[in-house]
Design a protein around this motif. Structure first.
Motif, PDB file in Angstrom:
ATOM      1  N   ARG A   3     -34.245 -16.321  15.747  1.00  0.00           N
ATOM      2  CA  ARG A   3     -35.285 -15.504  16.033  1.00  0.00           C
ATOM      3  C   ARG A   3     -34.788 -14.245  16.389  1.00  0.00           C
ATOM      4  N   GLU A   4     -33.881 -13.758  17.134  1.00  0.00           N
ATOM      5  CA  GLU A   4     -33.448 -12.278  17.177  1.00  0.00           C
ATOM      6  C   GLU A   4     -32.748 -11.774  15.848  1.00  0.00           C
ATOM      7  N   ILE A   5     -32.359 -12.379  15.083  1.00  0.00           N
ATOM      8  CA  ILE A   5     -31.897 -11.964  13.708  1.00  0.00           C
ATOM      9  C   ILE A   5     -33.071 -11.635  13.076  1.00  0.00           C
ATOM     10  N   ALA A   6     -34.174 -12.396  13.164  1.00  0.00           N
ATOM     11  CA  ALA A   6     -35.409 -12.100  12.397  1.00  0.00           C
ATOM     12  C   ALA A   6     -36.063 -10.911  12.904  1.00  0.00           C
ATOM     13  N   LYS A   7     -35.985 -10.650  14.118  1.00  0.00           N
ATOM     14  CA  LYS A   7     -36.558  -9.210  15.094  1.00  0.00           C
ATOM     15  C   LYS A   7     -35.761  -8.042  14.431  1.00  0.00           C
ATOM     16  N   ARG A   8     -34.639  -8.202  14.385  1.00  0.00           N
ATOM     17  CA  ARG A   8     -33.509  -6.940  14.095  1.00  0.00           C
ATOM     18  C   ARG A   8     -33.879  -6.697  12.554  1.00  0.00           C
ATOM     19  N   LEU A   9     -34.034  -7.556  11.991  1.00  0.00           N
ATOM     20  CA  LEU A   9     -34.228  -7.206  10.294  1.00  0.00           C
ATOM     21  C   LEU A   9     -35.639  -7.126   9.975  1.00  0.00           C
ATOM     22  N   TYR A  10     -36.664  -7.259  10.770  1.00  0.00           N
ATOM     23  CA  TYR A  10     -38.109  -7.147  10.634  1.00  0.00           C
ATOM     24  C   TYR A  10     -38.641  -8.188   9.605  1.00  0.00           C
ATOM     25  N   VAL A  11     -38.072  -9.499   9.540  1.00  0.00           N
ATOM     26  CA  VAL A  11     -38.508 -10.475   8.747  1.00  0.00           C
ATOM     27  C   VAL A  11     -38.973 -11.649   9.547  1.00  0.00           C
ATOM     28  N   SER A  12     -39.555 -12.646   8.764  1.00  0.00           N
ATOM     29  CA  SER A  12     -39.842 -13.927   9.765  1.00  0.00           C
ATOM     30  C   SER A  12     -38.746 -14.483   9.769  1.00  0.00           C
ATOM     31  N   GLU A  13     -38.799 -15.430  10.995  1.00  0.00           N
ATOM     32  CA  GLU A  13     -37.733 -16.552  11.479  1.00  0.00           C
ATOM     33  C   GLU A  13     -37.548 -17.566  10.121  1.00  0.00           C
ATOM     34  N   ALA A  14     -38.581 -17.756   9.355  1.00  0.00           N
ATOM     35  CA  ALA A  14     -38.382 -18.633   8.147  1.00  0.00           C
ATOM     36  C   ALA A  14     -37.594 -18.170   7.154  1.00  0.00           C
ATOM     37  N   THR A  15     -37.630 -16.751   6.930  1.00  0.00           N
ATOM     38  CA  THR A  15     -36.812 -16.437   5.880  1.00  0.00           C
ATOM     39  C   THR A  15     -35.604 -16.012   6.461  1.00  0.00           C
ATOM     40  N   VAL A  16     -35.315 -15.703   7.818  1.00  0.00           N
ATOM     41  CA  VAL A  16     -33.849 -15.887   8.129  1.00  0.00           C
ATOM     42  C   VAL A  16     -33.093 -17.387   7.690  1.00  0.00           C
ATOM     43  N   LYS A  17     -33.940 -18.500   8.145  1.00  0.00           N
ATOM     44  CA  LYS A  17     -33.406 -19.736   7.785  1.00  0.00           C
ATOM     45  C   LYS A  17     -33.246 -20.024   6.346  1.00  0.00           C
ATOM     46  N   SER A  18     -34.210 -19.350   5.545  1.00  0.00           N
ATOM     47  CA  SER A  18     -33.855 -19.618   3.984  1.00  0.00           C
ATOM     48  C   SER A  18     -32.459 -18.608   3.727  1.00  0.00           C
ATOM     49  N   HIS A  19     -32.394 -17.527   4.257  1.00  0.00           N
ATOM     50  CA  HIS A  19     -31.065 -16.817   3.983  1.00  0.00           C
ATOM     51  C   HIS A  19     -29.905 -17.700   4.419  1.00  0.00           C
ATOM     52  N   LEU A  20     -30.092 -18.343   5.398  1.00  0.00           N
ATOM     53  CA  LEU A  20     -28.884 -19.228   5.890  1.00  0.00           C
ATOM     54  C   LEU A  20     -28.553 -20.076   4.946  1.00  0.00           C
ATOM     55  N   VAL A  21     -29.561 -20.928   4.715  1.00  0.00           N
ATOM     56  CA  VAL A  21     -29.369 -21.884   3.463  1.00  0.00           C
ATOM     57  C   VAL A  21     -28.492 -21.410   2.473  1.00  0.00           C
ATOM     58  N   HIS A  22     -28.686 -20.317   1.864  1.00  0.00           N
ATOM     59  CA  HIS A  22     -28.199 -19.547   0.717  1.00  0.00           C
ATOM     60  C   HIS A  22     -26.686 -19.294   1.247  1.00  0.00           C
ATOM     61  N   ILE A  23     -26.563 -18.828   2.329  1.00  0.00           N
ATOM     62  CA  ILE A  23     -25.178 -18.380   2.741  1.00  0.00           C
ATOM     63  C   ILE A  23     -24.327 -19.566   2.838  1.00  0.00           C
ATOM     64  N   PHE A  24     -24.902 -20.601   3.786  1.00  0.00           N
ATOM     65  CA  PHE A  24     -24.136 -21.825   3.801  1.00  0.00           C
ATOM     66  C   PHE A  24     -23.456 -22.602   2.502  1.00  0.00           C
ATOM     67  N   ALA A  25     -24.859 -22.483   1.377  1.00  0.00           N
ATOM     68  CA  ALA A  25     -24.297 -23.030   0.093  1.00  0.00           C
ATOM     69  C   ALA A  25     -23.174 -22.241  -0.565  1.00  0.00           C
ATOM     70  N   LYS A  26     -23.216 -20.925  -0.534  1.00  0.00           N
ATOM     71  CA  LYS A  26     -22.396 -20.142  -1.186  1.00  0.00           C
ATOM     72  C   LYS A  26     -20.828 -20.057  -0.554  1.00  0.00           C
ATOM     73  N   LEU A  27     -20.829 -20.321   0.861  1.00  0.00           N
ATOM     74  CA  LEU A  27     -19.446 -20.224   1.556  1.00  0.00           C
ATOM     75  C   LEU A  27     -19.069 -21.745   1.578  1.00  0.00           C
ATOM     76  N   GLY A  28     -19.740 -22.805   1.325  1.00  0.00           N
ATOM     77  CA  GLY A  28     -19.430 -24.199   1.425  1.00  0.00           C
ATOM     78  C   GLY A  28     -19.238 -24.611   2.910  1.00  0.00           C
TER      79      GLY A  28
END
Length: 206
Positions: free
Chosen positions: A164-189
């Motif tokens: 939630r705090e990441i979303a506020k800092r980046l001016y995006v929705s919390e759902a968008t942050v979760k989507s980014h995290l899914v991609h980050i986790f996949a890329k980093l294994g």
């Protein structure tokens, strides 16, 4: 032929020591010193050294990789040799991709610095055996490529704040942050936040 060298390091004591090493033999000669990347570019245009011996971390302003890229784009582009205390794979690969002819760690013997300067001045590449092996491994298995926004999310993640705090800092929705995290986790294994941050730090992405 004596190789002319421009020294770039933000610590005056280090620059003094390097000048002593470079001037202690007939093969190399220090022709100038710079404390920042911006100053290095200006001096390189004026002095036209054969090689720029550059640290990776230069405090405020351009880092060594950005400085290398700018130096290599000059009309009379000097060779660049990175001399640093940092040996993470992302930094080594980044410097080489920017055009550096060599990469050394500051715990090397003075003779190795001179040899590396002469080698890169002649158009060659100079890497210690351990780093050369890692570079070859990195070419075969490249580091994951994160988008700019994924990198932003990862950096904030490393501070320990919530989605939630990441979303506020980046001016995006919390759902968008979760989507980014899914991609980050996949890329980093990685399968969790702590593991993602650990892998990113180990590979030099943070």
């Amino acid at each position: 032929m004596t190789v002319s060298v421009l020294i770039v390091d933000d610590h005056p004591v280090v620059r003094t020591g390097l000048r002593a090493v470079i001037d202690a033999n007939e093969r190399t000669k220090a022709v100038g010193e710079a404390a920042t990347g911006e100053e290095a570019i200006q001096l390189a245009e004026h002095l036209r050294p054969d090689v720029v011996l550059c640290d990776l971390r230069l405090g405020e302003g351009m880092d060594g990789i950005a400085t290398t890229r700018a130096l290599r784009s000059l009309d009379a582009a000097p060779a660049v040799l990175i001399l640093t205390t940092f040996d993470r794979d992302a930094e080594v690969m980044g410097a080489l991709e920017a055009g550096a002819g060599g990469y050394l760690l500051k715990d090397v013997a003075p003779d190795a610095i001179v040899e590396a300067l002469v080698t890169v001045a002649g158009g060659g590449t100079y890497l210690p055996q351990e780093l050369a092996s890692r570079v070859l491994t990195g070419i075969r298995k490249p580091l994951p490529r994160l988008t700019a926004r994924e990198t932003d999310v990862l950096r904030l993640l490393a501070t320990g704040i919530s989605n939630r705090e990441i979303a506020k800092r980046l001016y995006v929705s919390e759902a968008t942050v979760k989507s980014h995290l899914v991609h980050i986790f996949a890329k980093l294994g990685a399968d969790n936040r702590a593991r993602a941050v650990h892998v990113a730090r180990e590979s030099g992405l943070l």
